[in-house]
Design an enzyme around this catalytic site. Structure first.
Site, short mmCIF file in Angstrom:
data_model
loop_
_atom_site.label_atom_id
_atom_site.label_comp_id
_atom_site.label_asym_id
_atom_site.label_seq_id
_atom_site.Cartn_x
_atom_site.Cartn_y
_atom_site.Cartn_z
N THR A 72 36.34 -9.12 -2.81
CA THR A 72 37.49 -8.70 -2.00
C THR A 72 38.72 -9.50 -2.41
O THR A 72 39.30 -10.22 -1.60
CB THR A 72 37.22 -8.90 -0.50
OG1 THR A 72 37.00 -10.30 -0.25
CG2 THR A 72 36.02 -8.11 -0.04
N HIS A 80 37.96 -28.76 3.12
CA HIS A 80 36.79 -27.89 2.94
C HIS A 80 35.52 -28.67 3.25
O HIS A 80 35.51 -29.90 3.28
CB HIS A 80 36.78 -27.27 1.55
CG HIS A 80 36.38 -28.17 0.43
ND1 HIS A 80 35.08 -28.30 0.00
CD2 HIS A 80 37.10 -28.97 -0.38
CE1 HIS A 80 35.02 -29.13 -1.02
NE2 HIS A 80 36.24 -29.56 -1.27
N ASP A 123 33.98 -35.97 -2.22
CA ASP A 123 34.55 -34.63 -2.18
C ASP A 123 33.52 -33.67 -1.60
O ASP A 123 32.51 -33.38 -2.24
CB ASP A 123 34.93 -34.20 -3.60
CG ASP A 123 35.43 -32.77 -3.69
OD1 ASP A 123 35.74 -32.17 -2.65
OD2 ASP A 123 35.52 -32.26 -4.82
N GLU A 173 34.83 -23.55 -0.58
CA GLU A 173 35.96 -23.90 -1.44
C GLU A 173 35.53 -24.15 -2.88
O GLU A 173 36.22 -23.77 -3.83
CB GLU A 173 36.67 -25.14 -0.88
CG GLU A 173 37.91 -25.56 -1.66
CD GLU A 173 37.61 -26.46 -2.86
OE1 GLU A 173 38.51 -26.65 -3.71
OE2 GLU A 173 36.48 -26.98 -2.95
N GLU A 174 34.37 -24.79 -3.04
CA GLU A 174 33.94 -25.19 -4.38
C GLU A 174 33.77 -24.00 -5.32
O GLU A 174 33.90 -24.14 -6.54
CB GLU A 174 32.62 -25.97 -4.30
CG GLU A 174 32.72 -27.33 -3.63
CD GLU A 174 33.44 -28.37 -4.47
OE1 GLU A 174 33.92 -28.03 -5.57
OE2 GLU A 174 33.53 -29.52 -4.02
#
Length: 419
Positions: A262, A367, A377, A414-415
């Site tokens: 999408t 995130h 992270d 996010e990754e």
């Protein structure tokens, strides 16, 4: 008409005018007072006591506890642990008095097969294996939970092999153009290209190799960029924070943004989705990250002329070459077991309404997903964010209201490419 009529009319008009002036005077005065109050509220200086109170309530031990809790298990996007982490944050923010929502998105993600590690294999002409990469990183702490095997998300499942291997520096477009000018475009067709991490996004490296005719790609972390003080055990993890020889960098190879199915639209249940085979921002050749200890063995089999100085890394006992047909007509194979799968992930949104300018927002976000435990992270940020909301929640119980609306966000997936 007599004089009495004119006098009465004049007097009535005069009285009406006086009443109108009086009403206008008091109305304008009230409006000015209202505007003055609004102006004072809008221009009021920040209460220094709120700042001092906030700082005094922040506890480093709470941030440490948050970090340990959220990194006690791997939490890749779309897996049960990802939902568990979202639920932890949701409950914490509700406890802190925030207005919390947890919207769900159904997205296309990519996973390796942890029972069948992706591998790169170098063999002789008679099939003898010179080196086969482990496909699994060295475990430094056996008490830690197992993390996902090294892979490049969204690269396809498949097996490719070639007797031609080329080295393309950082895999930038200018690097591939330079390589083609040295060895010829035709030589790159049907080859496998090995590149070092750095300078550009990993997905672009794979796409560039694909564009120049490679059937597969290999990425590795050269010590020049990831172990600048040497590769001896005392200079790399777990004695220092630099990449050890067995370390392989996981990551996404998707060159778009948002859900690949999408693009530019939210992946809600009712959203139209494109066909998987039509997504141009996904690589079409198998690719795999490996450790520089393994890359060192493979690079020894490169032939061709030596590269320019700026293309050289710092692997010991290696002459960096452009490559071509492998030494002794050896063969290089990349075998991957990656798969695409639609999964649910969640954003968690917590709101504390503003008092003076509630229609203006300050967004604080991070995130949540990680390829492994994600201690730095992204969870270092989430751990601090949870302490911020705890402190603000305590202050709100004593009457504190922020000037503007605060929106705290914990984003999923996010990754994989800012999904």
């Amino acid at each position: 008409m007599d004089k009495r009529f004119y006098f009465t009319t004049f007097l009535a008009a005069l009285i009406a005018l006086g009443i109108g002036i009086s009403i206008g005077h008091f109305a304008i005065g009230k409006q000015q007072t209202t505007n003055s109050v609004k102006y004072e509220r809008l221009t009021r200086q920040t209460d220094a006591q709120n700042y001092e109170k906030f700082i005094s309530l922040v506890q480093a031990k709470n941030i440490e506890a948050n970090l340990k809790d959220l990194t006690s298990r791997p939490h890749m996007a779309g897996l049960p642990e990802d939902l568990e982490s979202a639920q932890v944050i949701e409950e914490r923010w509700k406890r802190d008095g925030l207005q919390v929502t947890k919207p769900k998105y159904n997205i296309l993600l990519s996973y390796p097969d942890n029972n069948k590690p992706n591998r790169v294999t170098l063999t002789t002409t008679d099939g003898t294996i010179i080196i086969q990469t482990e496909g699994v990183e060295k475990a430094y702490d056996p008490t830690q939970p197992k993390t996902v095997n090294p892979f490049l998300a969204y690269t396809p499942n498949g097996t490719v092999s070639s007797t031609k291997l080329f080295y393309a520096n950082y895999g930038r477009l200018e690097d591939l153009k330079h390589l083609a000018s040295i060895v010829g475009n035709a030589s790159l067709q049907g080859s496998i290209i090995i590149m070092r991490y750095g300078r550009i996004f990993r997905g672009d490296k794979v796409i560039h190799a694909q564009y120049f005719g490679a059937v597969g790609a290999i990425l590795y972390n050269d010590p020049a960029d990831y172990a600048p003080f040497g590769t001896t055990p005392d200079q790399v993890y777990d004695q220092k924070w630099f990449m050890p020889p067995s370390g392989a960098q996981r990551g996404s190879s998707y060159t778009g943004n948002g859900d690949p199915l999408t693009p530019t639209y939210p992946s809600t249940d009712y959203m139209y989705r494109v066909e998987e085979g039509t997504i141009s921002s996904l690589p079409r050749i198998p690719a795999q990250p490996i450790g520089y200890g393994e890359a060192q063995v493979i690079l020894k089999y490169l032939q061709g002329s030596e590269v320019a100085a700026e293309w050289c890394g710092t692997l010991s006992n290696i002459r960096y070459r452009y490559g071509g047909v492998l030494l002794n007509k050896s063969s290089i194979e990349v075998k991957t077991y990656n798969r695409l799968e639609r999964k649910d992930t969640y954003n968690v949104i917590g709101i504390m309404k503003g008092d003076i300018e509630p229609d203006r927002y300050v967004v604080i976000g991070n995130h949540r997903d990680a390829w492994s435990l994600g201690s730095v992270d992204p969870t270092s940020g989430t751990a601090a964010m949870l302490e911020i909301t705890r402190v603000l929640g305590e202050m709100a119980k004593n009457g504190f209201r922020p000037r503007r609306t605060l929106m705290f966000c914990s984003w999923g997936a996010e990754e994989y490419g800012l999904i």
